[in-house]
Design an enzyme around this catalytic site. Sequence first.
Site, PDB file in Angstrom:
ATOM      1  N   LYS A   9       0.696  -1.134   0.184  1.00 15.80           N
ATOM      2  CA  LYS A   9      -0.083   0.045  -0.059  1.00 15.80           C
ATOM      3  C   LYS A   9       0.910   1.310  -0.168  1.00 15.80           C
ATOM      4  CE  LYS A   9      -3.930  -2.324   2.390  1.00 15.80           C
ATOM      5  NZ  LYS A   9      -4.970  -2.354   3.227  1.00 15.80           N
ATOM      6  N   TYR A  49     -12.144  -2.704  -3.680  1.00 19.72           N
ATOM      7  CA  TYR A  49     -12.917  -2.717  -2.336  1.00 19.72           C
ATOM      8  C   TYR A  49     -14.344  -2.616  -2.538  1.00 19.72           C
ATOM      9  CZ  TYR A  49      -8.344  -2.508   0.164  1.00 19.72           C
ATOM     10  OH  TYR A  49      -7.311  -2.559   0.417  1.00 19.72           O
ATOM     11  N   ASN A 112      -2.170  -0.075   7.181  1.00 21.20           N
ATOM     12  CA  ASN A 112      -1.588  -1.422   7.440  1.00 21.20           C
ATOM     13  C   ASN A 112      -0.755  -1.972   6.394  1.00 21.20           C
ATOM     14  OD1 ASN A 112      -3.648  -1.724   5.793  1.00 21.20           O
ATOM     15  ND2 ASN A 112      -4.818  -3.565   7.028  1.00 21.20           N
ATOM     16  N   HIS A 115      -1.842  -5.524   1.341  1.00 22.06           N
ATOM     17  CA  HIS A 115      -3.191  -6.148   0.673  1.00 22.06           C
ATOM     18  C   HIS A 115      -2.711  -7.383   0.404  1.00 22.06           C
ATOM     19  CE1 HIS A 115      -6.812  -7.193  -1.042  1.00 22.06           C
ATOM     20  NE2 HIS A 115      -6.087  -7.737  -1.958  1.00 22.06           N
ATOM     21  N   GLU A 126      -9.211  -9.890  -8.541  1.00 20.52           N
ATOM     22  CA  GLU A 126      -8.110  -8.601  -8.358  1.00 20.52           C
ATOM     23  C   GLU A 126      -7.010  -8.898  -9.246  1.00 20.52           C
ATOM     24  OE1 GLU A 126      -7.313  -9.258  -3.949  1.00 20.52           O
ATOM     25  OE2 GLU A 126      -9.428  -8.475  -3.480  1.00 20.52           O
TER      26      GLU A 126
HETATM   27  P1  GTP Z   1      -7.044  -5.893   2.653  1.00 23.60           P
HETATM   28  O1  GTP Z   1      -5.866  -7.164   2.599  1.00 23.60           O
HETATM   29  O2  GTP Z   1      -6.109  -4.742   2.540  1.00 23.60           O
HETATM   30  O3  GTP Z   1      -8.123  -6.295   1.902  1.00 23.60           O
HETATM   31  O4  GTP Z   1      -7.089  -6.109   4.269  1.00 23.60           O
HETATM   32  P2  GTP Z   1      -8.076  -7.340   4.870  1.00 23.60           P
HETATM   33  O5  GTP Z   1      -8.611  -8.360   3.840  1.00 23.60           O
HETATM   34  O6  GTP Z   1      -7.361  -7.973   6.062  1.00 23.60           O
HETATM   35  O7  GTP Z   1      -9.257  -6.642   5.596  1.00 23.60           O
HETATM   36  P3  GTP Z   1     -10.584  -5.927   4.659  1.00 23.60           P
HETATM   37  O8  GTP Z   1     -10.651  -6.559   3.474  1.00 23.60           O
HETATM   38  O9  GTP Z   1     -11.925  -6.512   5.691  1.00 23.60           O
HETATM   39  O10 GTP Z   1     -10.324  -4.388   4.664  1.00 23.60           O
HETATM   40  C1  GTP Z   1      -9.537  -3.763   3.714  1.00 23.60           C
HETATM   41  C2  GTP Z   1      -8.518  -2.778   4.308  1.00 23.60           C
HETATM   42  O11 GTP Z   1      -9.659  -1.807   4.806  1.00 23.60           O
HETATM   43  C3  GTP Z   1      -7.984  -3.338   5.625  1.00 23.60           C
HETATM   44  O12 GTP Z   1      -6.626  -3.571   5.286  1.00 23.60           O
HETATM   45  C4  GTP Z   1      -7.679  -1.776   6.151  1.00 23.60           C
HETATM   46  O13 GTP Z   1      -6.735  -0.899   5.559  1.00 23.60           O
HETATM   47  C5  GTP Z   1      -8.982  -1.107   5.902  1.00 23.60           C
HETATM   48  N1  GTP Z   1      -9.909  -1.324   7.179  1.00 23.60           N
HETATM   49  C6  GTP Z   1     -10.574  -2.513   7.502  1.00 23.60           C
HETATM   50  N2  GTP Z   1     -11.202  -2.408   8.733  1.00 23.60           N
HETATM   51  C7  GTP Z   1     -11.021  -1.016   8.828  1.00 23.60           C
HETATM   52  C8  GTP Z   1     -11.384  -0.017   9.982  1.00 23.60           C
HETATM   53  O14 GTP Z   1     -12.170  -0.572  10.963  1.00 23.60           O
HETATM   54  N3  GTP Z   1     -11.048   1.015   9.945  1.00 23.60           N
HETATM   55  C9  GTP Z   1     -10.327   1.702   8.989  1.00 23.60           C
HETATM   56  N4  GTP Z   1      -9.979   2.931   9.188  1.00 23.60           N
HETATM   57  N5  GTP Z   1      -9.891   0.819   8.109  1.00 23.60           N
HETATM   58  C10 GTP Z   1     -10.283  -0.292   8.013  1.00 23.60           C
HETATM   59 MG    MG Z   2      -9.507  -7.844   2.141  1.00 21.25          MG
END
Ligand code: GTP
Ligand code: MG
Length: 149
Positions: A9, A49, A112, A115, A126
């Site tokens: 990211k 997303y 974080n 991805h 994707e």
């Molecule tokens: P990705 O690998 O980035 O897809 O992450 P993930 O699969 O572990 O989590 P998810 O797909 O549910 O969420 C995608 C991204 O949204 C996360 O990696 C975070 O950057 C962001 N995100 C998820 N939950 C939160 C939240 O509660 N608050 C905020 N600010 N960002 C969030």
């Molecule tokens: Mg995800």
Amino acid sequence: NERTFVAVKPDGVQRRLVGDIVRRFEKKGFKLVGMKLVQASEDLLKDHYRDLQTKPFFDGLVRYMGSGPVVAMVWQGLDVVKTSRRMLGATDPADSLPGTVRGDYCVEVGRNVIHGSDSVESAQREISLWFRNEEIQCWEDPASPWIYA
Ligand code: GTP
Ligand code: MG
């Protein structure tokens, strides 16, 4: 052979974590078959997303992911989708174990660093969203007999 989509990211790129992240996947034994530095468009990110559209953090997430270039990658190998997710750590870095990318390099869910696709189906979606077919390279890995029995 299974493939997954992994992206460093914008914060990971700015913080010079690209080399370390690539190195982790290389050392694991996975094969790099696609990689590019991309300034993602808002449309691409909203599509990427789309399952999170209704979340309160969606707009912030799209802004964050568009705030600079990302390193988009496709990695191939046995169980690469599941194993990559374990290498990344939990979504919230506060829950990520040391030894994972997020456990080692970040503190907040909104920054974080990396991805990774969450299923084989999302990986396929994707990869086709981020890469054209010609951007994926199939190459014979000479180390393969030392990685796979
Ligand atoms: P990705 O690998 O980035 O897809 O992450 P993930 O699969 O572990 O989590 P998810 O797909 O549910 O969420 C995608 C991204 O949204 C996360 O990696 C975070 O950057 C962001 N995100 C998820 N939950 C939160 C939240 O509660 N608050 C905020 N600010 N960002 C969030
Ligand atoms: Mg995800």
